[in-house]
Design a protein around this motif. Structure first.
Motif, PDB file in Angstrom:
ATOM      1  N   ILE A   1       8.876   3.660   6.784  1.00  0.00           N
ATOM      2  CA  ILE A   1       8.211   4.424   7.851  1.00  0.00           C
ATOM      3  C   ILE A   1       9.173   5.519   8.330  1.00  0.00           C
ATOM      4  N   ASN A   2       8.736   6.773   8.151  1.00  0.00           N
ATOM      5  CA  ASN A   2       9.654   7.899   8.393  1.00  0.00           C
ATOM      6  C   ASN A   2       9.540   8.438   9.808  1.00  0.00           C
ATOM      7  N   THR A   3      10.040   7.703  10.765  1.00  0.00           N
ATOM      8  CA  THR A   3      10.108   8.255  12.116  1.00  0.00           C
ATOM      9  C   THR A   3      11.223   7.533  12.864  1.00  0.00           C
TER      10      THR A   3
ATOM     11  N   GLN B   1       5.860   5.237  17.575  1.00  0.00           N
ATOM     12  CA  GLN B   1       5.192   5.691  16.342  1.00  0.00           C
ATOM     13  C   GLN B   1       5.435   4.697  15.201  1.00  0.00           C
ATOM     14  N   ARG B   2       6.668   4.182  15.138  1.00  0.00           N
ATOM     15  CA  ARG B   2       6.987   3.211  14.080  1.00  0.00           C
ATOM     16  C   ARG B   2       6.135   1.948  14.244  1.00  0.00           C
ATOM     17  N   ALA B   3       6.021   1.480  15.488  1.00  0.00           N
ATOM     18  CA  ALA B   3       5.292   0.222  15.738  1.00  0.00           C
ATOM     19  C   ALA B   3       3.811   0.360  15.389  1.00  0.00           C
ATOM     20  N   ILE B   4       3.185   1.441  15.833  1.00  0.00           N
ATOM     21  CA  ILE B   4       1.742   1.544  15.525  1.00  0.00           C
ATOM     22  C   ILE B   4       1.519   1.866  14.044  1.00  0.00           C
ATOM     23  N   THR B   5       2.441   2.602  13.443  1.00  0.00           N
ATOM     24  CA  THR B   5       2.290   2.877  12.001  1.00  0.00           C
ATOM     25  C   THR B   5       2.355   1.559  11.227  1.00  0.00           C
TER      26      THR B   5
ATOM     27  N   PHE C   1       0.812  -1.212   0.000  1.00  0.00           N
ATOM     28  CA  PHE C   1       0.000   0.000   0.000  1.00  0.00           C
ATOM     29  C   PHE C   1       0.848   1.264   0.000  1.00  0.00           C
ATOM     30  N   PRO C   2       1.585   1.566  -1.052  1.00  0.00           N
ATOM     31  CA  PRO C   2       2.414   2.768  -0.977  1.00  0.00           C
ATOM     32  C   PRO C   2       1.612   4.034  -0.678  1.00  0.00           C
TER      33      PRO C   2
END
Ligand code: F2R
Ligand code: MG
Ligand code: MG
Ligand code: MG
Length: 402
Positions: A330-332, A337-341, A35-36
Protein backbone atom coordinates in the motif's frame (compact mmCIF):
# COMPACT_ATOMS: atom_id res chain seq x y z
CA UNK A 1 -4.87 11.58 29.11
CA UNK A 2 -5.89 14.63 27.09
CA UNK A 3 -9.55 15.37 26.42
CA UNK A 4 -10.55 14.14 22.93
CA UNK A 5 -11.08 17.04 20.53
CA UNK A 6 -13.79 18.11 18.08
CA UNK A 7 -11.35 17.15 15.35
CA UNK A 8 -11.50 13.54 16.57
CA UNK A 9 -15.31 13.60 16.78
CA UNK A 10 -15.43 14.79 13.19
CA UNK A 11 -12.71 12.33 12.17
CA UNK A 12 -14.76 9.47 13.58
CA UNK A 13 -18.02 10.25 11.77
CA UNK A 14 -16.28 11.42 8.59
CA UNK A 15 -14.33 8.15 8.81
CA UNK A 16 -17.61 6.20 8.62
CA UNK A 17 -18.70 8.31 5.64
CA UNK A 18 -15.45 7.97 3.68
CA UNK A 19 -15.05 4.24 4.41
CA UNK A 20 -18.65 3.65 3.36
CA UNK A 21 -18.75 5.87 0.23
CA UNK A 22 -15.36 4.75 -1.06
CA UNK A 23 -15.78 1.14 0.04
CA UNK A 24 -19.18 0.54 -1.53
CA UNK A 25 -18.04 0.36 -5.17
CA UNK A 26 -15.47 -2.30 -4.23
CA UNK A 27 -18.05 -4.52 -2.51
CA UNK A 28 -17.81 -8.21 -3.32
CA UNK A 29 -14.36 -8.33 -4.87
CA UNK A 30 -13.41 -11.94 -5.51
CA UNK A 31 -12.96 -13.59 -2.13
CA UNK A 32 -10.12 -15.66 -0.75
CA UNK A 33 -7.58 -14.66 -3.40
CA UNK A 34 -4.70 -12.24 -3.49
CA UNK A 35 -5.53 -9.28 -5.66
CA UNK A 36 -2.50 -7.54 -7.16
CA UNK A 37 -4.58 -5.86 -9.89
CA UNK A 38 -7.24 -4.92 -7.43
CA UNK A 39 -4.80 -3.26 -5.06
CA UNK A 40 -3.32 -1.28 -7.93
CA UNK A 41 -6.75 -0.19 -9.09
CA UNK A 42 -7.96 0.87 -5.65
CA UNK A 43 -4.84 2.87 -4.93
CA UNK A 44 -5.02 4.54 -8.30
CA UNK A 45 -8.69 5.34 -7.71
CA UNK A 46 -8.03 6.90 -4.29
CA UNK A 47 -5.04 8.90 -5.50
CA UNK A 48 -7.01 10.45 -8.36
CA UNK A 49 -9.82 11.86 -6.26
CA UNK A 50 -9.85 15.64 -6.36
CA UNK A 51 -11.94 17.98 -4.24
CA UNK A 52 -15.42 18.39 -5.64
CA UNK A 53 -14.57 16.21 -8.60
CA UNK A 54 -17.44 14.89 -10.70
CA UNK A 55 -16.96 11.15 -10.70
CA UNK A 56 -18.21 9.64 -13.95
CA UNK A 57 -20.62 6.86 -13.24
CA UNK A 58 -18.55 4.25 -15.02
CA UNK A 59 -15.89 4.54 -12.32
CA UNK A 60 -18.39 2.63 -10.18
CA UNK A 61 -17.82 -1.09 -10.51
CA UNK A 62 -21.38 -2.13 -11.11
CA UNK A 63 -22.00 -0.59 -14.50
CA UNK A 64 -23.06 -3.24 -16.97
CA UNK A 65 -21.25 -3.51 -20.28
CA UNK A 66 -17.60 -3.15 -20.94
CA UNK A 67 -16.23 -0.28 -18.84
CA UNK A 68 -12.64 0.81 -18.88
CA UNK A 69 -10.63 2.49 -16.16
CA UNK A 70 -10.14 6.27 -16.15
CA UNK A 71 -6.82 5.62 -17.94
CA UNK A 72 -8.40 3.45 -20.56
CA UNK A 73 -6.59 0.41 -19.13
CA UNK A 74 -8.69 -2.74 -18.99
CA UNK A 75 -10.40 -3.13 -15.64
CA UNK A 76 -9.93 -6.19 -13.45
CA UNK A 77 -12.55 -8.81 -14.32
CA UNK A 78 -14.55 -8.16 -11.13
CA UNK A 79 -15.22 -4.62 -12.36
CA UNK A 80 -16.72 -5.52 -15.69
CA UNK A 81 -19.49 -7.83 -14.48
CA UNK A 82 -23.01 -6.51 -14.84
CA UNK A 83 -25.17 -6.04 -11.76
CA UNK A 84 -27.16 -3.66 -9.63
CA UNK A 85 -26.85 -0.02 -10.58
CA UNK A 86 -26.86 1.13 -6.98
CA UNK A 87 -23.10 1.55 -6.57
CA UNK A 88 -20.75 4.41 -7.35
CA UNK A 89 -21.65 8.06 -7.59
CA UNK A 90 -24.83 9.95 -6.74
CA UNK A 91 -26.58 12.26 -9.19
CA UNK A 92 -24.45 15.13 -7.91
CA UNK A 93 -21.31 13.27 -8.90
CA UNK A 94 -20.30 12.83 -5.29
CA UNK A 95 -19.70 9.34 -3.94
CA UNK A 96 -22.94 7.96 -2.61
CA UNK A 97 -23.26 6.70 0.95
CA UNK A 98 -25.19 3.59 1.95
CA UNK A 99 -27.18 2.29 4.95
CA UNK A 100 -24.03 2.42 7.10
CA UNK A 101 -23.80 6.22 7.00
CA UNK A 102 -27.54 6.74 6.90
CA UNK A 103 -28.15 4.80 10.13
CA UNK A 104 -25.06 6.34 11.79
CA UNK A 105 -26.31 9.88 11.11
CA UNK A 106 -29.82 9.00 12.28
CA UNK A 107 -28.44 7.48 15.46
CA UNK A 108 -26.18 10.46 16.15
CA UNK A 109 -29.08 12.89 15.67
CA UNK A 110 -31.23 10.80 18.01
CA UNK A 111 -28.54 11.12 20.71
CA UNK A 112 -28.20 14.85 20.11
CA UNK A 113 -31.96 15.42 20.39
CA UNK A 114 -32.53 13.16 23.42
CA UNK A 115 -32.63 13.85 27.11
CA UNK A 116 -30.78 11.57 29.47
CA UNK A 117 -33.46 8.91 29.25
CA UNK A 118 -33.47 7.56 25.71
CA UNK A 119 -36.74 6.71 23.96
CA UNK A 120 -36.00 3.72 21.71
CA UNK A 121 -39.44 3.79 20.11
CA UNK A 122 -38.41 7.20 18.85
CA UNK A 123 -35.18 5.68 17.52
CA UNK A 124 -37.21 3.00 15.72
CA UNK A 125 -39.39 5.76 14.19
CA UNK A 126 -36.32 7.65 13.03
CA UNK A 127 -34.62 4.58 11.49
CA UNK A 128 -37.86 3.69 9.74
CA UNK A 129 -38.50 7.23 8.44
CA UNK A 130 -34.95 7.49 7.11
CA UNK A 131 -35.28 4.10 5.44
CA UNK A 132 -38.38 5.40 3.60
CA UNK A 133 -36.44 8.48 2.43
CA UNK A 134 -33.53 6.26 1.41
CA UNK A 135 -35.64 3.88 -0.70
CA UNK A 136 -35.25 5.71 -4.04
CA UNK A 137 -31.51 6.02 -3.43
CA UNK A 138 -31.00 2.24 -3.10
CA UNK A 139 -28.75 2.44 -0.09
CA UNK A 140 -28.38 -1.34 0.22
CA UNK A 141 -29.91 -2.05 3.63
CA UNK A 142 -29.59 -5.62 4.97
CA UNK A 143 -32.65 -7.73 4.08
CA UNK A 144 -33.58 -8.52 7.71
CA UNK A 145 -33.41 -4.86 8.72
CA UNK A 146 -35.48 -3.80 5.71
CA UNK A 147 -38.26 -6.15 6.80
CA UNK A 148 -38.09 -4.92 10.40
CA UNK A 149 -38.20 -1.23 9.50
CA UNK A 150 -41.26 -1.91 7.34
CA UNK A 151 -42.88 -3.99 10.09
CA UNK A 152 -42.42 -1.19 12.65
CA UNK A 153 -44.55 1.08 10.46
CA UNK A 154 -47.21 -1.59 9.91
CA UNK A 155 -47.71 -2.04 13.66
CA UNK A 156 -47.48 1.71 14.28
CA UNK A 157 -44.35 1.27 16.40
CA UNK A 158 -46.08 -0.88 19.00
CA UNK A 159 -43.84 -3.43 20.81
CA UNK A 160 -40.87 -2.56 18.62
CA UNK A 161 -38.47 -4.86 20.48
CA UNK A 162 -40.54 -7.95 19.75
CA UNK A 163 -39.90 -8.36 16.04
CA UNK A 164 -36.11 -8.63 15.90
CA UNK A 165 -36.38 -11.64 18.23
CA UNK A 166 -38.32 -13.50 15.54
CA UNK A 167 -35.78 -13.00 12.73
CA UNK A 168 -33.54 -15.76 11.36
CA UNK A 169 -35.72 -18.58 12.75
CA UNK A 170 -35.74 -17.05 16.20
CA UNK A 171 -31.94 -16.79 16.46
CA UNK A 172 -31.93 -13.06 15.77
CA UNK A 173 -29.57 -11.25 13.40
CA UNK A 174 -25.82 -11.37 13.82
CA UNK A 175 -25.32 -9.13 10.78
CA UNK A 176 -22.86 -6.28 11.26
CA UNK A 177 -25.64 -3.68 11.15
CA UNK A 178 -25.29 -2.87 14.84
CA UNK A 179 -21.50 -2.42 14.63
CA UNK A 180 -21.73 -0.33 11.45
CA UNK A 181 -23.96 2.34 13.05
CA UNK A 182 -22.70 2.30 16.66
CA UNK A 183 -19.79 4.77 16.68
CA UNK A 184 -21.91 7.76 17.90
CA UNK A 185 -22.44 5.86 21.18
CA UNK A 186 -18.70 5.89 21.89
CA UNK A 187 -18.68 9.67 21.32
CA UNK A 188 -21.81 10.24 23.40
CA UNK A 189 -20.64 8.22 26.42
CA UNK A 190 -16.99 9.29 26.43
CA UNK A 191 -17.35 10.90 29.85
CA UNK A 192 -18.49 7.72 31.59
CA UNK A 193 -15.45 5.70 32.75
CA UNK A 194 -17.64 2.86 34.09
CA UNK A 195 -18.74 1.95 30.51
CA UNK A 196 -22.26 1.42 31.87
CA UNK A 197 -23.83 3.96 29.49
CA UNK A 198 -21.84 2.68 26.51
CA UNK A 199 -22.95 -0.89 27.16
CA UNK A 200 -26.57 -0.01 27.99
CA UNK A 201 -27.11 2.18 24.94
CA UNK A 202 -25.31 -0.23 22.63
CA UNK A 203 -27.41 -3.17 23.79
CA UNK A 204 -30.73 -1.33 23.87
CA UNK A 205 -30.28 0.23 20.43
CA UNK A 206 -28.95 -2.98 18.96
CA UNK A 207 -31.93 -5.00 20.22
CA UNK A 208 -34.28 -3.10 17.90
CA UNK A 209 -32.78 -4.98 14.94
CA UNK A 210 -30.09 -7.43 16.14
CA UNK A 211 -30.79 -9.78 19.05
CA UNK A 212 -28.21 -12.52 18.40
CA UNK A 213 -25.53 -12.41 21.16
CA UNK A 214 -22.80 -12.21 18.51
CA UNK A 215 -24.55 -9.24 16.89
CA UNK A 216 -24.74 -7.50 20.27
CA UNK A 217 -21.14 -8.23 21.27
CA UNK A 218 -20.10 -7.02 17.82
CA UNK A 219 -21.70 -3.67 18.59
CA UNK A 220 -19.95 -3.51 21.97
CA UNK A 221 -16.62 -4.47 20.36
CA UNK A 222 -16.83 -1.66 17.80
CA UNK A 223 -18.05 0.94 20.32
CA UNK A 224 -15.15 0.11 22.66
CA UNK A 225 -12.63 0.25 19.82
CA UNK A 226 -13.83 3.74 18.85
CA UNK A 227 -13.79 4.83 22.50
CA UNK A 228 -10.21 3.70 22.94
CA UNK A 229 -9.14 5.38 19.69
CA UNK A 230 -10.60 8.66 20.99
CA UNK A 231 -8.78 8.32 24.31
CA UNK A 232 -5.42 7.19 22.90
CA UNK A 233 -5.34 9.34 19.77
CA UNK A 234 -5.61 13.00 18.85
CA UNK A 235 -3.27 15.38 20.60
CA UNK A 236 -2.04 12.80 23.10
CA UNK A 237 1.74 12.96 23.05
CA UNK A 238 2.65 9.40 24.02
CA UNK A 239 1.00 7.15 21.47
CA UNK A 240 0.71 3.41 22.19
CA UNK A 241 2.10 0.73 19.88
CA UNK A 242 -0.49 -1.35 18.02
CA UNK A 243 0.05 -4.21 20.50
CA UNK A 244 -0.35 -1.90 23.50
CA UNK A 245 -3.57 -0.59 21.98
CA UNK A 246 -4.82 -4.15 21.48
CA UNK A 247 -3.86 -5.25 25.02
CA UNK A 248 -5.70 -2.35 26.63
CA UNK A 249 -8.67 -2.95 24.35
CA UNK A 250 -8.75 -6.64 25.31
CA UNK A 251 -8.67 -5.84 29.03
CA UNK A 252 -11.55 -3.42 28.66
CA UNK A 253 -13.55 -5.75 26.43
CA UNK A 254 -13.12 -8.61 28.94
CA UNK A 255 -14.03 -6.35 31.84
CA UNK A 256 -17.54 -5.76 30.62
CA UNK A 257 -18.40 -9.36 31.55
CA UNK A 258 -17.17 -8.95 35.14
CA UNK A 259 -17.33 -5.22 35.88
CA UNK A 260 -20.17 -4.46 38.33
CA UNK A 261 -21.54 -1.60 36.19
CA UNK A 262 -21.89 -3.68 33.01
CA UNK A 263 -22.02 -7.39 33.90
CA UNK A 264 -25.71 -7.23 34.76
CA UNK A 265 -26.49 -6.25 31.16
CA UNK A 266 -23.91 -8.38 29.36
CA UNK A 267 -24.63 -11.64 31.27
CA UNK A 268 -27.67 -12.46 29.12
CA UNK A 269 -25.58 -12.33 25.94
CA UNK A 270 -22.30 -13.79 27.22
CA UNK A 271 -22.37 -16.66 24.68
CA UNK A 272 -21.57 -13.98 22.09
CA UNK A 273 -18.25 -13.09 23.74
CA UNK A 274 -15.85 -15.96 23.02
CA UNK A 275 -15.77 -15.69 19.23
CA UNK A 276 -14.47 -12.12 19.61
CA UNK A 277 -11.84 -13.20 22.13
CA UNK A 278 -10.65 -15.76 19.56
CA UNK A 279 -10.40 -13.01 16.93
CA UNK A 280 -8.41 -10.78 19.32
CA UNK A 281 -5.94 -13.66 19.63
CA UNK A 282 -5.64 -13.85 15.84
CA UNK A 283 -5.08 -10.08 15.59
CA UNK A 284 -2.36 -10.33 18.25
CA UNK A 285 -0.63 -13.16 16.37
CA UNK A 286 -0.65 -11.12 13.14
CA UNK A 287 0.60 -7.97 14.85
CA UNK A 288 3.32 -9.75 16.82
CA UNK A 289 4.49 -11.60 13.71
CA UNK A 290 4.69 -8.32 11.77
CA UNK A 291 3.56 -7.78 8.15
CA UNK A 292 5.39 -10.92 6.95
CA UNK A 293 3.14 -13.12 9.17
CA UNK A 294 -0.08 -12.27 7.35
CA UNK A 295 -1.31 -11.74 3.82
CA UNK A 296 -4.74 -10.85 2.46
CA UNK A 297 -5.80 -14.47 2.14
CA UNK A 298 -4.88 -15.23 5.75
CA UNK A 299 -6.72 -12.16 6.99
CA UNK A 300 -9.82 -13.15 5.03
CA UNK A 301 -9.61 -16.79 6.17
CA UNK A 302 -8.97 -16.09 9.84
CA UNK A 303 -10.68 -12.75 10.48
CA UNK A 304 -13.21 -12.60 7.64
CA UNK A 305 -14.62 -10.04 5.19
CA UNK A 306 -18.31 -10.92 5.43
CA UNK A 307 -21.55 -9.30 6.46
CA UNK A 308 -21.66 -11.23 9.77
CA UNK A 309 -20.43 -9.33 12.85
CA UNK A 310 -17.70 -11.72 14.02
CA UNK A 311 -16.40 -11.95 10.44
CA UNK A 312 -16.07 -8.20 9.89
CA UNK A 313 -15.95 -6.15 13.10
CA UNK A 314 -12.59 -7.51 14.42
CA UNK A 315 -11.31 -7.22 10.84
CA UNK A 316 -11.85 -3.45 11.02
CA UNK A 317 -9.83 -3.23 14.24
CA UNK A 318 -7.08 -5.24 12.54
CA UNK A 319 -7.03 -2.89 9.51
CA UNK A 320 -6.57 0.08 11.86
CA UNK A 321 -3.86 -1.60 13.96
CA UNK A 322 -1.93 -3.21 11.08
CA UNK A 323 -1.72 0.27 9.54
CA UNK A 324 0.30 1.63 12.48
CA UNK A 325 3.25 0.67 10.33
CA UNK A 326 3.96 0.66 6.62
CA UNK A 327 2.42 -2.10 4.51
CA UNK A 328 4.58 -2.90 1.52
CA UNK A 329 1.77 -3.25 -1.02
CA UNK A 330 0.00 0.00 0.00
CA UNK A 331 1.71 3.15 -1.27
CA UNK A 332 0.88 5.85 1.22
CA UNK A 333 2.41 7.20 4.39
CA UNK A 334 -1.01 8.33 5.67
CA UNK A 335 -2.38 6.10 8.46
CA UNK A 336 -6.04 6.67 7.59
CA UNK A 337 -5.56 6.07 3.87
CA UNK A 338 -3.53 2.93 4.55
CA UNK A 339 -6.17 1.54 6.93
CA UNK A 340 -9.14 2.02 4.62
CA UNK A 341 -7.17 0.84 1.59
CA UNK A 342 -6.37 -2.37 3.46
CA UNK A 343 -10.07 -2.77 4.34
CA UNK A 344 -11.15 -2.28 0.71
CA UNK A 345 -8.47 -4.60 -0.60
CA UNK A 346 -9.87 -7.48 1.45
CA UNK A 347 -13.03 -7.38 -0.68
CA UNK A 348 -16.38 -8.70 0.56
CA UNK A 349 -18.31 -6.24 2.75
CA UNK A 350 -16.06 -3.30 1.88
CA UNK A 351 -18.43 -0.43 2.68
CA UNK A 352 -18.99 -1.69 6.19
CA UNK A 353 -15.47 -2.89 7.02
CA UNK A 354 -14.21 0.35 5.43
CA UNK A 355 -16.69 2.44 7.44
CA UNK A 356 -15.89 0.73 10.75
CA UNK A 357 -12.14 0.99 10.09
CA UNK A 358 -12.70 4.64 9.17
CA UNK A 359 -14.61 5.29 12.42
CA UNK A 360 -11.81 3.88 14.59
CA UNK A 361 -8.95 5.40 12.61
CA UNK A 362 -10.73 8.73 12.13
CA UNK A 363 -11.32 8.96 15.90
CA UNK A 364 -7.62 8.25 16.42
CA UNK A 365 -5.99 10.55 13.87
CA UNK A 366 -8.74 13.21 13.80
CA UNK A 367 -10.15 14.88 10.71
CA UNK A 368 -6.88 16.74 10.13
CA UNK A 369 -5.10 13.43 9.86
CA UNK A 370 -6.67 12.19 6.67
CA UNK A 371 -6.80 13.46 3.12
CA UNK A 372 -9.48 16.18 3.09
CA UNK A 373 -10.25 15.47 -0.55
CA UNK A 374 -11.74 12.17 0.56
CA UNK A 375 -14.35 13.85 2.76
CA UNK A 376 -15.17 16.53 0.19
CA UNK A 377 -15.79 13.85 -2.45
CA UNK A 378 -18.60 12.24 -0.44
CA UNK A 379 -22.31 12.98 -0.44
CA UNK A 380 -23.31 14.50 2.94
CA UNK A 381 -19.81 15.56 3.99
CA UNK A 382 -21.05 18.89 5.39
CA UNK A 383 -23.96 17.20 7.12
CA UNK A 384 -21.83 14.62 8.91
CA UNK A 385 -19.30 17.20 10.12
CA UNK A 386 -22.15 19.30 11.42
CA UNK A 387 -23.70 16.34 13.25
CA UNK A 388 -20.31 15.52 14.79
CA UNK A 389 -19.97 19.11 15.99
CA UNK A 390 -23.42 19.07 17.60
CA UNK A 391 -22.72 15.76 19.33
CA UNK A 392 -19.41 17.13 20.57
CA UNK A 393 -21.17 20.26 21.86
CA UNK A 394 -23.65 18.11 23.74
CA UNK A 395 -20.90 16.05 25.39
CA UNK A 396 -18.92 19.14 26.39
CA UNK A 397 -22.05 20.70 27.92
CA UNK A 398 -22.53 17.53 29.98
CA UNK A 399 -18.99 17.91 31.37
CA UNK A 400 -19.70 21.52 32.35
CA UNK A 401 -23.00 20.55 34.02
CA UNK A 402 -21.49 17.67 36.03
N1 F2R B 1 -26.87 -5.65 2.65
C1 F2R B 1 -25.76 -5.22 2.36
N2 F2R B 1 -25.07 -5.67 1.30
C2 F2R B 1 -25.62 -6.69 0.46
C3 F2R B 1 -25.68 -6.18 -0.94
C4 F2R B 1 -26.66 -5.06 -1.09
C5 F2R B 1 -27.01 -4.94 -2.53
N3 F2R B 1 -25.86 -4.60 -3.31
C6 F2R B 1 -28.11 -3.92 -2.74
O1 F2R B 1 -27.91 -3.03 -3.55
O2 F2R B 1 -29.16 -4.04 -2.09
N4 F2R B 1 -25.15 -4.27 3.06
C7 F2R B 1 -25.64 -3.78 4.29
O3 F2R B 1 -26.02 -4.89 5.09
C8 F2R B 1 -25.03 -5.11 6.12
C9 F2R B 1 -25.67 -4.86 7.44
O4 F2R B 1 -26.72 -5.76 7.54
P1 F2R B 1 -27.67 -5.79 8.80
O5 F2R B 1 -28.13 -4.42 9.08
O6 F2R B 1 -26.98 -6.50 9.89
O7 F2R B 1 -28.88 -6.63 8.20
P2 F2R B 1 -29.42 -8.13 8.44
O8 F2R B 1 -30.33 -8.40 7.33
O9 F2R B 1 -29.96 -8.24 9.81
O10 F2R B 1 -28.14 -9.09 8.33
C10 F2R B 1 -27.38 -9.10 7.15
C11 F2R B 1 -27.22 -10.53 6.64
O11 F2R B 1 -26.47 -11.32 7.57
C12 F2R B 1 -26.91 -12.68 7.48
N5 F2R B 1 -27.39 -13.07 8.82
C13 F2R B 1 -27.71 -12.29 9.86
N6 F2R B 1 -28.10 -13.00 10.91
C14 F2R B 1 -28.03 -14.29 10.56
C15 F2R B 1 -28.32 -15.51 11.24
N7 F2R B 1 -28.74 -15.56 12.52
N8 F2R B 1 -28.11 -16.65 10.57
C16 F2R B 1 -27.67 -16.63 9.27
N9 F2R B 1 -27.38 -15.49 8.58
C17 F2R B 1 -27.56 -14.35 9.22
C18 F2R B 1 -28.02 -12.72 6.45
O12 F2R B 1 -27.47 -13.05 5.21
C19 F2R B 1 -28.51 -11.29 6.47
O13 F2R B 1 -29.16 -10.93 5.28
C20 F2R B 1 -23.92 -4.15 5.86
O14 F2R B 1 -22.95 -4.79 5.06
C21 F2R B 1 -24.57 -3.05 5.08
O15 F2R B 1 -23.67 -2.39 4.24
MG1 MG C 1 -23.90 -0.46 3.38
MG1 MG D 1 -31.17 0.62 30.37
MG1 MG E 1 -21.87 -3.46 3.92
Amino acid sequence: MSQPSLNQWQGCLAGVLVGDCFGFPYEDLPRKKTFPNTIEFIQDDLEKIKIGEMIPYDRGIKKPGNPSSPDGKPLPSWMSSSGSSSGGASNSGLRQYTDDTSMTITFAKFLIDSNNSLDYVNLARRFSAEYELDKPKMRGYGPGVKRLLTKFQEVNFKDVFQYALETFDGQGSLGNGCGMRISPVALYTINDPTLERLVDITIDSCLLTHTHPQGIFGGIFQALAVRQALLFGGRRKEKPSAIEFLNTFETEFKSILTNGATSRRTATYRTGYQIYQDKINVIRRFLEGGPSSWDLKKVIDELGNEVLSPKSIPTALFCFLASFQEIDFINTDNHFQRAITLAFTLGGDTDTIGGMTGAICGAYVGLDGFPQKFVASCEASGKILNVAEKLYGKCMTQILLN
